[in-house]
Design an enzyme around this catalytic site. Structure first.
Site, mmCIF file in Angstrom:
data_model
loop_
_atom_site.group_PDB
_atom_site.id
_atom_site.type_symbol
_atom_site.label_atom_id
_atom_site.label_comp_id
_atom_site.label_asym_id
_atom_site.label_seq_id
_atom_site.Cartn_x
_atom_site.Cartn_y
_atom_site.Cartn_z
ATOM 1 N N GLU A 1 0.743 3.906 1.558
ATOM 2 C CA GLU A 1 1.053 4.448 2.894
ATOM 3 C C GLU A 1 2.196 3.660 3.534
ATOM 4 O O GLU A 1 3.009 4.218 4.279
ATOM 5 C CB GLU A 1 -0.216 4.441 3.768
ATOM 6 C CG GLU A 1 -1.194 5.526 3.322
ATOM 7 C CD GLU A 1 -2.657 5.244 3.598
ATOM 8 O OE1 GLU A 1 -2.972 4.339 4.391
ATOM 9 O OE2 GLU A 1 -3.499 5.933 2.995
ATOM 10 N N HIS B 1 0.854 -1.192 0.000
ATOM 11 C CA HIS B 1 0.000 0.000 0.000
ATOM 12 C C HIS B 1 0.889 1.240 0.000
ATOM 13 O O HIS B 1 1.956 1.258 0.632
ATOM 14 C CB HIS B 1 -0.919 -0.011 1.231
ATOM 15 C CG HIS B 1 -2.004 1.016 1.140
ATOM 16 N ND1 HIS B 1 -1.775 2.342 1.426
ATOM 17 C CD2 HIS B 1 -3.296 0.920 0.760
ATOM 18 C CE1 HIS B 1 -2.897 3.021 1.238
ATOM 19 N NE2 HIS B 1 -3.842 2.177 0.828
HETATM 20 C C1 PEP Z 1 -6.866 2.952 0.236
HETATM 21 O O1 PEP Z 1 -6.566 3.132 1.396
HETATM 22 O O2 PEP Z 1 -6.435 1.966 -0.378
HETATM 23 C C2 PEP Z 1 -7.734 3.917 -0.423
HETATM 24 C C3 PEP Z 1 -8.034 3.758 -1.675
HETATM 25 O O3 PEP Z 1 -8.214 4.955 0.362
HETATM 26 P P1 PEP Z 1 -9.376 5.999 -0.009
HETATM 27 O O4 PEP Z 1 -10.499 5.191 -0.632
HETATM 28 O O5 PEP Z 1 -9.763 6.611 1.268
HETATM 29 O O6 PEP Z 1 -8.805 6.955 -0.999
#
Ligand code: PEP
Length: 369
Positions: free
Chosen positions: A213, A211
């Protein structure tokens, strides 16, 4: 080989598997050539004749093909995205007339073609949200709302501390549980980490890997994503591997290079049979948690590119079997358009997965998508 802004008059008996022709004019014939996995982008091919070519997995994106003819070519896994097709023929059959006939004569279950062979997966990524009682309450609400959903795989990827609660709350339902990461080693001195075996032993089915993040705040690299993916597969988990470009990478026009690099590195050394157990989430980093969604066409363009890249690496049949999700500010209002796209097989949802009603709307949009 890359050809950009050229005017070509004939391609004959050429053997170029990675040919890439962009913004060029090619209103001539292509004969007896191997163009497996090649990409033509924004190229004029009007009136061109393609005769006896191996065009396995070829990608034609935003090309002008009007009046072009394809004869006796191997087109297995070929993808035509947003091309101008009027008057184009394949083995003498007018493509637009054939598409109109197909649309008029087949019912909804047949209209998604390859998409229909892939089950849409809508996965929630809860990130660092919800205590155990809150997790139970959300899943209790959700399971009632989606109990009748059969054609979409529903997954909730929850913090490690919620896994046991989530597994108990969803037992016997159509909601699968995933984790948000796992370590690549089986066990040992890795304080704070959780192994793939630990997750599998609990009954967890999916795991989100790579991900943005994790890449951004926890220094994860394509190398560690690759190792984690291999560890997850070895433990019998289904990895949801995230790829996506930064805003400035998109602005510098290198989205495809970035995505191709991530796909090649993240899946390095992974065999086709294992790849088929993976889900790929295309998540443009600039769209995650920002409220800025990629347009449906932008999402489709990159998801189609991911599939074309997989076709080059693993062959068209494997590429067609892989579920590719879009993720990035997908919500109840924009989900239907995104998941209606040919190469978007569902979504990875952050913020909107924390509200049962919104998440349900997205799941139901994928049912008809
Ligand atoms: C995610 O965390 O993978 C994501 C897509 O977050 P959001 O839908 O909040 O943009």
């Amino acid at each position: 080989m890359n050809i950009v802004n050229e005017k070509l008059s004939l391609i004959s008996e050429c053997n170029s598997e990675d040919l890439r022709i962009e913004r060029s004019r090619l209103c001539c014939d292509v004969e007896e050539s191997t163009m497996e996995g090649s990409v033509f982008k924004r190229t004029q091919l009007c009136g061109a004749g393609f005769i006896e070519n191996d065009m396995h997995g070829i990608g034609l994106q935003q090309c002008d093909l009007h009046g072009a003819g394809i004869e006796r070519c191997d087109l297995t896994g070929a993808a035509l995205v947003s091309c101008k097709l009027d008057g184009m023929t394949i083995d003498g059959i007018n493509v637009q007339e054939m598409m109109t006939f197909y649309k008029n004569n087949f019912k909804k279950e047949n209209t998604t073609m390859n998409k229909a062979t892939r089950k849409a997966i809508i996965a929630g990524n809860w990130k660092m949200n919800k205590t155990r009682p809150e997790a139970k309450a959300l899943l209790d609400e959700l399971k009632g709302m989606v109990a009748d959903v059969k054609s979409v795989e529903i997954v909730a990827c929850v913090p490690f501390t919620n896994l046991e609660t989530a597994l108990a709350a969803t037992e016997g339902t159509n909601i699968k549980i995933g984790a948000e990461n796992c370590h690549f080693e089986k066990s040992g001195a890795f304080t704070g980490e959780i192994s793939a075996d630990m997750l599998a032993e609990m009954g967890v089915e999916y795991v989100v890997l790579g991900h943005s993040e994790r890449r951004q705040y926890f220094a994860e690299t394509d190398e560690t994503v690759n190792k984690r993916t291999k560890a997850a597969l070895a433990a019998g988990l289904k990895p949801i591997v995230c790829v996506g470009e930064l805003l400035w990478e998109r602005e510098c026009n290198i989205t495809e290079e970035v995505i191709a690099r991530q796909i090649k590195l993240d899946f390095f050394g992974i065999e086709a049979e294992d790849l088929k157990k993976c889900v790929i989430a295309y998540e443009p980093v600039w769209a995650i948690g920002t409220g800025k969604t990629a347009t449906a066409d932008q999402a489709e363009e990159v998801c189609a590119f991911i599939r074309a890249t997989l076709a080059k690496l693993y062959g068209a049949e494997v590429a067609e079997a892989i579920t590719i999700q879009y993720g990035g500010s997908m919500n109840a209002a924009n989900a239907a358009e995104l998941v209606s796209k040919t190469n978007v097989d569902g979504g990875l949802i952050g913020g909107a997965s924390l509200k049962a009603a919104d998440f349900t709307t997205i799941i139901k949009a994928a049912e008809v998508g």
